[in-house]
Design a protein around this motif. Structure first.
Motif, PDB file in Angstrom:
ATOM      1  N   GLY A 185       0.784  -1.229   0.000  1.00  0.00           N
ATOM      2  CA  GLY A 185       0.000   0.000   0.000  1.00  0.00           C
ATOM      3  C   GLY A 185       0.809   1.270   0.000  1.00  0.00           C
ATOM      4  N   VAL A 202       2.725   4.364  -1.251  1.00  0.00           N
ATOM      5  CA  VAL A 202       2.690   5.133  -2.487  1.00  0.00           C
ATOM      6  C   VAL A 202       4.118   5.332  -2.988  1.00  0.00           C
ATOM      7  CG1 VAL A 202       2.001   7.295  -3.569  1.00  0.00           C
ATOM      8  CG2 VAL A 202       0.568   6.284  -1.783  1.00  0.00           C
ATOM      9  N   ASP A 242       0.162  -5.167  -7.274  1.00  0.00           N
ATOM     10  CA  ASP A 242      -0.267  -4.259  -6.194  1.00  0.00           C
ATOM     11  C   ASP A 242       0.700  -3.096  -5.989  1.00  0.00           C
ATOM     12  OD1 ASP A 242      -2.476  -5.923  -5.694  1.00  0.00           O
ATOM     13  OD2 ASP A 242      -1.239  -7.238  -4.470  1.00  0.00           O
ATOM     14  N   VAL A 243       0.842  -2.283  -7.012  1.00  0.00           N
ATOM     15  CA  VAL A 243       1.702  -1.106  -6.970  1.00  0.00           C
ATOM     16  C   VAL A 243       0.820   0.139  -6.931  1.00  0.00           C
ATOM     17  CG1 VAL A 243       3.387   0.249  -8.274  1.00  0.00           C
ATOM     18  CG2 VAL A 243       3.549  -2.256  -8.227  1.00  0.00           C
ATOM     19  N   THR A 244       1.182   1.107  -6.104  1.00  0.00           N
ATOM     20  CA  THR A 244       0.495   2.399  -6.099  1.00  0.00           C
ATOM     21  C   THR A 244       1.493   3.479  -6.476  1.00  0.00           C
ATOM     22  OG1 THR A 244      -1.058   1.709  -4.372  1.00  0.00           O
ATOM     23  CG2 THR A 244      -0.815   4.070  -4.746  1.00  0.00           C
ATOM     24  N   GLU A 266      -3.195   9.362  -7.538  1.00  0.00           N
ATOM     25  CA  GLU A 266      -2.638   8.119  -7.012  1.00  0.00           C
ATOM     26  C   GLU A 266      -3.405   6.973  -7.661  1.00  0.00           C
ATOM     27  OE1 GLU A 266      -2.713   7.986  -2.772  1.00  0.00           O
ATOM     28  OE2 GLU A 266      -1.446   9.771  -2.520  1.00  0.00           O
ATOM     29  N   SER A 290      -3.469   2.687  -8.381  1.00  0.00           N
ATOM     30  CA  SER A 290      -2.970   1.365  -7.995  1.00  0.00           C
ATOM     31  C   SER A 290      -3.269   0.347  -9.076  1.00  0.00           C
ATOM     32  CB  SER A 290      -3.616   0.920  -6.673  1.00  0.00           C
ATOM     33  OG  SER A 290      -3.311   1.818  -5.631  1.00  0.00           O
ATOM     34  N   THR A 330      -6.290  -1.432 -13.196  1.00  0.00           N
ATOM     35  CA  THR A 330      -6.483  -0.271 -12.326  1.00  0.00           C
ATOM     36  C   THR A 330      -7.935   0.037 -12.004  1.00  0.00           C
ATOM     37  OG1 THR A 330      -6.600   1.256 -14.203  1.00  0.00           O
ATOM     38  CG2 THR A 330      -4.410   0.771 -13.322  1.00  0.00           C
ATOM     39  N   LYS A 382      -9.312   1.881  -8.839  1.00  0.00           N
ATOM     40  CA  LYS A 382      -8.145   2.024  -7.972  1.00  0.00           C
ATOM     41  C   LYS A 382      -7.401   3.325  -8.241  1.00  0.00           C
ATOM     42  CE  LYS A 382      -7.376  -2.996  -7.976  1.00  0.00           C
ATOM     43  NZ  LYS A 382      -6.425  -4.076  -8.373  1.00  0.00           N
TER      44      LYS A 382
END
Length: 675
Positions: free
Chosen positions: A383, A385, A400-402, A447, A449, A464, A467
């Motif tokens: 989670g 950023v 799961d990249v933000t 932002e 994700s 995405t 997200k």
């Protein structure tokens, strides 16, 4: 000396009630003679950019083997998020390409082919997670006699039907011996380190899709007209992409799998029944059954890992693979010189739960052991950023990249976001294969994700859906497009580690560009004084803009495998002209939407669409009791949701007691020029 347009629209509205008077309306617009923000200039003396030069100089797919209306592969038909279709690098196959098959004596005579067949099709060559550097099509001769194929052709239909002018051909020659193979090499991808095919028997340059399409074999070098064509020999349709197939199409391929005939001697005229999806194992005319090793192979191929080295979430699954058939993969976590190695299998269940380095090799009897691959991992916080720069350092298919960055551009007609950031004096960019959050405007900090991938050579965030959010609203963009020439942009193809450089996906301004013939589904050529480049699936030209006109072009740099190309968005989504016309002398075009009957002492709303080839700075409605007496004016407001200019005439302008009359609706545009 700048010219400003003064446009008047005289409008009279039909009246339907007694004692109603509707004033005549006039509208004027000021043309926008500058871009929304000024562009920074790139270094003019260099044709090659590097990350450290980002602020002086200059992704998405746009990868690559450039498709000129080939009816397939193109990543930017993005309607928001479509889900992740990228290859994981893990080969999921129905069976080995050369698995034992059922005894032919149990098959009906009609199942045994009496002609040359297409035995294997692979379109993921050179893509991310590929097995081979090149696309290929393989033929097999199941008959008892050699077959002369001089003058024959393999025909790639992609997603087209027989008879289409988009069908591409590779001409064939030579002879296929009884029980022999014939290998046709097609286009290379951008992965220059991927293994070369065995020596091909014929070569073409067709850019095949990595997932699907259709291939046909013909006894002629003329495009087939259908399966009833006298020159038709064989056909295989792959996935739902294929418009042509025998009975049913096969399942989809991937960058690491091919469509493989289960038994090369069998053809039931049902592609789904005859083919499986498995690891591509090309065979040329020199191949001999039973060798277990491809021709010319003397050393095991170096293993690859999924995910690749870099920051990962705790408890991320880890898998290894090698392109050498039947090789054993061994690993340890100590060193390249370790005495003890552990044998890897797909059931090993490896998980990355702490910072670690794996040393991995492939071994096989009769071959030299592979080079030892080294994969180092760190644990990143779930989670958290990340900056664009840090995301670009991640391994392929990182989940799961933000990422955060400024929304600099909305590319394609669907408005896919491009985020940019200035970090340590350099500019970094990333393309979002999905939709911007509701209400997002160029300049906002977002932002988003999803999963990080490099698809066809272009870094991007995928998967995405739902997200994305606006982290900070900003009144205007702070990272303007960087000025480049076309030759400078094309020179980026030689940049080392280009996927990590931040150059791909950069938003640029190219001045004095001559527009070519518009092709919204393929490639549109544009030129400047330094060269030519294609826009892939170009956004439509604005009102009044035509082929041959000169514009200042704002675009995103994309990449399709090894080819640098451009992507464009629309003025409606970006809020500024994407194609900014030079020396403009055409008036805006005003379109009145539906209107309502005016009523005494009630406000009157008016909404119009105003389109211009250089943009519109402002719109004003003039009104009064008649066309000749329009002494009042009201500024109109642009509604970004409807793309219309809107205003409300106050109720006090509608007076009772006047004699009723009816006028036909009419609209006149009267441009007036002034310095």
């Amino acid at each position: 000396m700048n010219l400003r347009k003064l446009l008047s629209l005289f409008l009279s509205v039909a009246l339907c009630m007694n004692l109603l008077v509707v004033p005549g309306f006039a509208m004027k617009t000021d043309s926008n003679l500058t871009n929304k923000y000024e562009a920074e200039s790139s270094s003019g003396g260099e044709n090659k950019a590097s990350p450290s030069e980002a602020d002086k100089d200059t992704d998405v797919d746009i990868p690559e083997k450039v498709e000129e209306d080939k009816g397939d592969k193109g990543d930017t038909d993005d309607k928001g998020d479509k889900g992740d279709t990228g290859d994981t690098g893990e080969v999921k196959e129905e069976a080995s390409a050369l698995d034992p098959v059922e005894d032919k004596s149990t098959l009906s005579d009609s199942s045994l082919a009496d002609h040359i067949v297409i035995s294997q099709v692979y379109g993921g060559g050179g893509n991310n997670g590929c097995i081979w550097k090149s696309d290929f099509i393989e033929l097999y001769n199941p008959t008892d006699e050699a077959v002369d194929i001089d003058g024959w052709s393999i025909q790639w239909l992609a997603g087209n039907e027989f008879g289409s002018s988009k069908i591409q051909l590779t001409n064939l020659s030579g002879t296929i011996e009884a029980g022999g193979y014939y290998l046709i090499k097609e286009a290379d991808g951008s992965n220059k380190d991927a293994p070369e095919l065995p020596e091909p028997d014929a070569e073409g340059s067709i850019n095949m899709s990595g997932t699907g399409g259709a291939a046909a074999l013909s006894k002629s070098s003329v495009r087939l007209t259908g399966k009833d064509d006298e020159n038709f020999v064989d056909l295989v349709g792959i996935s739902t992409t294929a418009k042509e197939y025998e009975t049913e199409a096969t399942s989809a391929m991937s960058n690491s799998t091919a469509a493989i005939r289960k038994d090369p001697a069998v053809d039931t005229d049902n592609n789904k029944a005859d083919f499986k999806i498995g690891k591509p194992e090309p065979h040329n005319s020199s191949y001999e059954e039973g060798g277990g090793t491809l021709p010319g192979e003397t050393k095991c191929k170096t293993p690859t890992a999924t995910p690749a080295a870099g920051p990962v979430l705790k408890d991320t699954p880890l898998t290894f693979s090698t392109e050498t058939s039947d090789a054993v993969i061994e690993y340890n976590t100590e060193s390249k010189d370790a005495d003890e190695w552990i044998t890897y299998s797909s059931d090993s269940g490896l998980m990355i739960d702490e910072p670690v380095t794996y040393y991995v090799r492939a071994v096989k009897e009769g071959l030299e052991a592979s080079e030892i691959a080294e994969f180092s991992y760190t644990i990143r916080e779930a989670g958290k950023v990340m900056t664009i720069k840090d995301v670009l350092e991640l391994g392929q298919n990182t989940k799961d990249v933000t990422v955060t960055g400024e929304l600099s551009y909305l590319t394609t007609t669907y408005g896919n976001p491009v985020l940019q950031s200035e970090i340590d004096g350099s500019q970094y960019s990333i393309y979002i294969y999905g939709a911007a959050p509701d209400g997002a405007r160029v300049g906002d900090i977002l932002e988003i994700s999803g999963d990080y991938q490099i698809r066809y050579g272009m870094p991007q965030i995928t998967s995405t859906k739902d997200k994305a959010k606006i982290a900070v609203k900003q009144d205007e963009a702070t990272i303007p497009p960087v000025k480049y020439t076309i030759s400078q942009i094309k020179a980026m193809a030689g940049t080392a580690d280009i996927e990590k450089s931040g150059l791909i996906n950069r938003v640029v301004l190219i001045e004095d560009v001559k527009l070519g013939k518009l092709n919204t589904s393929g490639s549109t050529p544009v030129t400047d004084a330094t060269g030519k480049i294609d826009i892939y699936q170009a956004a439509p030209y604005p009102e009044g803009v035509e082929e041959g006109e000169t514009v200042d072009l704002t675009a995103m740099i994309g990449r399709y495998n090894q080819t640098i190309q451009l992507y464009t968005g629309t003025e409606e989504k970006n809020g500024f002209p994407v194609y900014y016309v030079k020396n403009d002398n055409k008036p805006p075009v005003i379109t009145l939407g539906t209107y309502i009957d005016a009523r005494p002492e009630q406000a009157y709303p008016i909404s119009v669409q105003v389109r211009d080839n250089v943009g519109v700075a402002s719109v004003e409605v003039l009104f009064g009791p008649s066309e000749d007496a329009q002494e009042k004016s009201l500024s109109m407001t642009f509604n970004q949701d409807t793309n219309n200019y809107e205003a409300v005439i106050p109720a006090e302008n509608f007076v009772k007691g006047r004699r009723p009359y009816t006028l036909n609706s009419k609209q006149k545009i009267k441009p007036v020029w002034k310095q």
